[in-house]
Design a protein around this motif. Structure first.
Motif, PDB file in Angstrom:
ATOM      1  N   ASP A   1       0.844  -1.194   0.000  1.00 47.13           N
ATOM      2  CA  ASP A   1       0.000   0.000   0.000  1.00 47.13           C
ATOM      3  C   ASP A   1       0.878   1.242   0.000  1.00 47.13           C
ATOM      4  O   ASP A   1       2.108   1.153  -0.109  1.00 47.13           O
ATOM      5  CB  ASP A   1      -0.975  -0.013   1.185  1.00 47.13           C
ATOM      6  N   GLU A   2       0.256   2.426   0.160  1.00 51.82           N
ATOM      7  CA  GLU A   2       1.006   3.684   0.108  1.00 51.82           C
ATOM      8  C   GLU A   2       2.026   3.825   1.236  1.00 51.82           C
ATOM      9  O   GLU A   2       2.953   4.621   1.150  1.00 51.82           O
ATOM     10  CB  GLU A   2       0.047   4.887   0.102  1.00 51.82           C
ATOM     11  N   LYS A   3       1.867   3.038   2.299  1.00 51.26           N
ATOM     12  CA  LYS A   3       2.819   3.075   3.415  1.00 51.26           C
ATOM     13  C   LYS A   3       3.847   1.946   3.323  1.00 51.26           C
ATOM     14  O   LYS A   3       4.635   1.761   4.230  1.00 51.26           O
ATOM     15  CB  LYS A   3       2.073   2.991   4.739  1.00 51.26           C
ATOM     16  N   GLY A   4       3.783   1.175   2.251  1.00 51.97           N
ATOM     17  CA  GLY A   4       4.741   0.095   2.049  1.00 51.97           C
ATOM     18  C   GLY A   4       4.404  -1.204   2.745  1.00 51.97           C
ATOM     19  O   GLY A   4       5.217  -2.115   2.798  1.00 51.97           O
ATOM     20  N   ARG A   5       3.188  -1.338   3.249  1.00 56.99           N
ATOM     21  CA  ARG A   5       2.799  -2.555   3.966  1.00 56.99           C
ATOM     22  C   ARG A   5       2.332  -3.627   2.989  1.00 56.99           C
ATOM     23  O   ARG A   5       1.646  -3.326   2.012  1.00 56.99           O
ATOM     24  CB  ARG A   5       1.671  -2.252   4.955  1.00 56.99           C
ATOM     25  N   THR A   6       2.682  -4.872   3.261  1.00 60.94           N
ATOM     26  CA  THR A   6       2.228  -5.992   2.428  1.00 60.94           C
ATOM     27  C   THR A   6       1.438  -7.019   3.229  1.00 60.94           C
ATOM     28  O   THR A   6       0.891  -7.946   2.656  1.00 60.94           O
ATOM     29  CB  THR A   6       3.420  -6.694   1.752  1.00 60.94           C
ATOM     30  N   LEU A   7       1.365  -6.880   4.538  1.00 59.33           N
ATOM     31  CA  LEU A   7       0.639  -7.819   5.384  1.00 59.33           C
ATOM     32  C   LEU A   7      -0.807  -7.352   5.547  1.00 59.33           C
ATOM     33  O   LEU A   7      -1.050  -6.194   5.878  1.00 59.33           O
ATOM     34  CB  LEU A   7       1.309  -7.931   6.755  1.00 59.33           C
ATOM     35  N   GLN A   8      -1.757  -8.255   5.294  1.00 62.64           N
ATOM     36  CA  GLN A   8      -3.168  -7.940   5.460  1.00 62.64           C
ATOM     37  C   GLN A   8      -3.800  -8.924   6.444  1.00 62.64           C
ATOM     38  O   GLN A   8      -3.307 -10.039   6.641  1.00 62.64           O
ATOM     39  CB  GLN A   8      -3.908  -8.031   4.131  1.00 62.64           C
ATOM     40  N   SER A   9      -4.912  -8.501   7.035  1.00 64.09           N
ATOM     41  CA  SER A   9      -5.634  -9.367   7.970  1.00 64.09           C
ATOM     42  C   SER A   9      -7.133  -9.134   7.852  1.00 64.09           C
ATOM     43  O   SER A   9      -7.580  -8.106   7.352  1.00 64.09           O
ATOM     44  CB  SER A   9      -5.178  -9.096   9.408  1.00 64.09           C
ATOM     45  N   ARG A  10      -7.885 -10.116   8.332  1.00 61.88           N
ATOM     46  CA  ARG A  10      -9.342  -9.998   8.463  1.00 61.88           C
ATOM     47  C   ARG A  10      -9.839 -11.111   9.371  1.00 61.88           C
ATOM     48  O   ARG A  10      -9.166 -12.111   9.578  1.00 61.88           O
ATOM     49  CB  ARG A  10     -10.051 -10.041   7.121  1.00 61.88           C
ATOM     50  N   THR A  11     -11.043 -10.914   9.917  1.00 61.98           N
ATOM     51  CA  THR A  11     -11.641 -11.945  10.768  1.00 61.98           C
ATOM     52  C   THR A  11     -12.821 -12.633  10.096  1.00 61.98           C
ATOM     53  O   THR A  11     -13.263 -13.669  10.562  1.00 61.98           O
ATOM     54  CB  THR A  11     -12.117 -11.366  12.115  1.00 61.98           C
ATOM     55  N   GLY A  12     -13.350 -12.042   9.037  1.00 61.49           N
ATOM     56  CA  GLY A  12     -14.451 -12.665   8.303  1.00 61.49           C
ATOM     57  C   GLY A  12     -15.794 -12.487   8.986  1.00 61.49           C
ATOM     58  O   GLY A  12     -15.977 -11.644   9.873  1.00 61.49           O
ATOM     59  N   TRP A  13     -16.740 -13.313   8.550  1.00 67.98           N
ATOM     60  CA  TRP A  13     -18.110 -13.197   9.060  1.00 67.98           C
ATOM     61  C   TRP A  13     -18.217 -13.561  10.529  1.00 67.98           C
ATOM     62  O   TRP A  13     -19.053 -13.028  11.252  1.00 67.98           O
ATOM     63  CB  TRP A  13     -19.067 -14.044   8.217  1.00 67.98           C
ATOM     64  N   LEU A  14     -17.335 -14.454  10.996  1.00 67.54           N
ATOM     65  CA  LEU A  14     -17.346 -14.787  12.418  1.00 67.54           C
ATOM     66  C   LEU A  14     -16.953 -13.557  13.243  1.00 67.54           C
ATOM     67  O   LEU A  14     -17.561 -13.278  14.279  1.00 67.54           O
ATOM     68  CB  LEU A  14     -16.414 -15.960  12.705  1.00 67.54           C
ATOM     69  N   GLY A  15     -15.970 -12.813  12.773  1.00 68.99           N
ATOM     70  CA  GLY A  15     -15.583 -11.568  13.444  1.00 68.99           C
ATOM     71  C   GLY A  15     -16.707 -10.550  13.437  1.00 68.99           C
ATOM     72  O   GLY A  15     -16.938  -9.857  14.432  1.00 68.99           O
ATOM     73  N   ALA A  16     -17.419 -10.467  12.321  1.00 66.95           N
ATOM     74  CA  ALA A  16     -18.572  -9.564  12.245  1.00 66.95           C
ATOM     75  C   ALA A  16     -19.639  -9.987  13.252  1.00 66.95           C
ATOM     76  O   ALA A  16     -20.232  -9.149  13.947  1.00 66.95           O
ATOM     77  CB  ALA A  16     -19.144  -9.553  10.829  1.00 66.95           C
ATOM     78  N   GLY A  17     -19.858 -11.284  13.341  1.00 65.51           N
ATOM     79  CA  GLY A  17     -20.831 -11.804  14.303  1.00 65.51           C
ATOM     80  C   GLY A  17     -20.430 -11.501  15.740  1.00 65.51           C
ATOM     81  O   GLY A  17     -21.278 -11.174  16.582  1.00 65.51           O
ATOM     82  N   LEU A  18     -19.135 -11.583  16.030  1.00 65.25           N
ATOM     83  CA  LEU A  18     -18.663 -11.270  17.377  1.00 65.25           C
ATOM     84  C   LEU A  18     -18.893  -9.804  17.728  1.00 65.25           C
ATOM     85  O   LEU A  18     -19.235  -9.478  18.866  1.00 65.25           O
ATOM     86  CB  LEU A  18     -17.181 -11.616  17.511  1.00 65.25           C
ATOM     87  N   TRP A  19     -18.722  -8.897  16.759  1.00 65.72           N
ATOM     88  CA  TRP A  19     -19.011  -7.484  17.006  1.00 65.72           C
ATOM     89  C   TRP A  19     -20.487  -7.290  17.321  1.00 65.72           C
ATOM     90  O   TRP A  19     -20.856  -6.523  18.212  1.00 65.72           O
ATOM     91  CB  TRP A  19     -18.619  -6.612  15.810  1.00 65.72           C
ATOM     92  N   ILE A  20     -21.340  -7.988  16.587  1.00 63.15           N
ATOM     93  CA  ILE A  20     -22.785  -7.882  16.835  1.00 63.15           C
ATOM     94  C   ILE A  20     -23.109  -8.400  18.234  1.00 63.15           C
ATOM     95  O   ILE A  20     -23.875  -7.775  18.976  1.00 63.15           O
ATOM     96  CB  ILE A  20     -23.577  -8.621  15.733  1.00 63.15           C
ATOM     97  N   VAL A  21     -22.512  -9.523  18.616  1.00 62.90           N
ATOM     98  CA  VAL A  21     -22.716 -10.066  19.966  1.00 62.90           C
ATOM     99  C   VAL A  21     -22.266  -9.048  21.012  1.00 62.90           C
ATOM    100  O   VAL A  21     -22.978  -8.791  21.993  1.00 62.90           O
ATOM    101  CB  VAL A  21     -21.958 -11.405  20.144  1.00 62.90           C
ATOM    102  N   LEU A  22     -21.105  -8.446  20.794  1.00 63.29           N
ATOM    103  CA  LEU A  22     -20.590  -7.463  21.749  1.00 63.29           C
ATOM    104  C   LEU A  22     -21.537  -6.277  21.890  1.00 63.29           C
ATOM    105  O   LEU A  22     -21.825  -5.829  22.999  1.00 63.29           O
ATOM    106  CB  LEU A  22     -19.204  -6.981  21.311  1.00 63.29           C
ATOM    107  N   VAL A  23     -22.055  -5.788  20.777  1.00 64.53           N
ATOM    108  CA  VAL A  23     -22.983  -4.644  20.816  1.00 64.53           C
ATOM    109  C   VAL A  23     -24.287  -5.035  21.519  1.00 64.53           C
ATOM    110  O   VAL A  23     -24.796  -4.290  22.365  1.00 64.53           O
ATOM    111  CB  VAL A  23     -23.250  -4.102  19.393  1.00 64.53           C
TER     112      VAL A  23
END
Length: 169
Positions: free
Chosen positions: A91-113
Motif C-alpha cells: 500500500d502507500e505506506k509500504g505494507r504488504t501484510l493484510q488481515s481480516r476476521t471474516g463473518w465470524l468476526g462480524a458476528g462477534l461485534w454484533i454479539v458485543l454490541v
C-alpha cells in the motif's frame, strides 16, 4: 418513540454494519500500530471517567465487571480467528501484510454490541448508570482492542513482508 431514540438506533445500526464490513474485508496491518488504538481509547476513557461526578455503586462495579469479561473474551477470540496474508503489491505506506476476521468476526461485534446494550438497559433499571458514560464505552472498546492485540502480537506472521518500506522478518 422520540426522534433522538430513532437517530440513536439508526446510528447504532450503521456503526454495526460498518464494523461488520471491516471485519469481512482484507485490510493492511501494521504490527507497530496494533497497540495505538487501545492505548489512546483507554487514556481518554480514564480521563473522562475521572472527570465524571457520578457516584460509583456496587451495581456499577458488578455490571462493569461482567461487561469487561465479555469484551475481553470477544477480543481474545477476535485475535484468535484473525487470518493473515501477504500481498505482492504494498500500500502507500509500504505494507504488504493484510488481515481480516471474516463473518465470524462480524458476528462477534454484533454479539458485543447486543450484550453491551442489554447490560446498559438492565443495569440502568437496577441503578448502574456509569455504564452509559462515554468514558466507560471507550474503556470497554480499549479492553476489547487490547485483548485482540495481545493475541495478534503473538500470531502475526514473522515471515518476510514490508512495513513502511523496510523488509520485516
Amino acid at each position: 418513540m422520540s426522534v433522538q431514540l430513532v437517530a440513536d438506533v439508526l446510528i447504532g445500526i450503521a456503526l454495526v454494519a460498518f464494523l461488520a464490513y471491516r471485519q469481512t474485508t482484507w485490510r493492511y496491518l501494521d504490527p507497530a500500530r496494533i497497540w495505538r488504538g487501545p492505548l489512546v481509547m483507554g487514556i481518554i476513557g480514564v480521563v473522562l471517567l475521572v472527570q465524571t461526578t457520578a457516584t460509583i455503586t456496587s451495581t456499577d462495579v458488578v455490571f462493569l465487571g461482567i461487561e469487561a469479561l465479555v469484551t475481553i473474551g470477544v477480543g481474545l477470540t477476535t485475535g484468535r480467528i484473525t487470518r493473515f496474508r501477504t500481498v505482492g503489491t504494498p500500500d502507500e505506506k509500504g505494507r504488504t501484510l493484510q488481515s481480516r476476521t471474516g463473518w465470524l468476526g462480524a458476528g462477534l461485534w454484533i454479539v458485543l454490541v447486543v450484550v453491551r446494550v442489554g447490560l446498559d438497559v438492565v443495569g440502568g433499571h437496577l441503578g448502574a448508570h456509569l455504564l452509559t458514560s462515554t468514558g466507560t464505552v471507550l474503556l470497554v472498546l480499549a479492553l476489547n482492542r487490547a485483548a485482540r492485540a495481545v493475541v495478534l502480537d503473538q500470531r502475526i506472521p514473522r515471515g518476510e513482508h514490508r512495513v513502511r518500506g523496510m523488509m520485516v522478518r
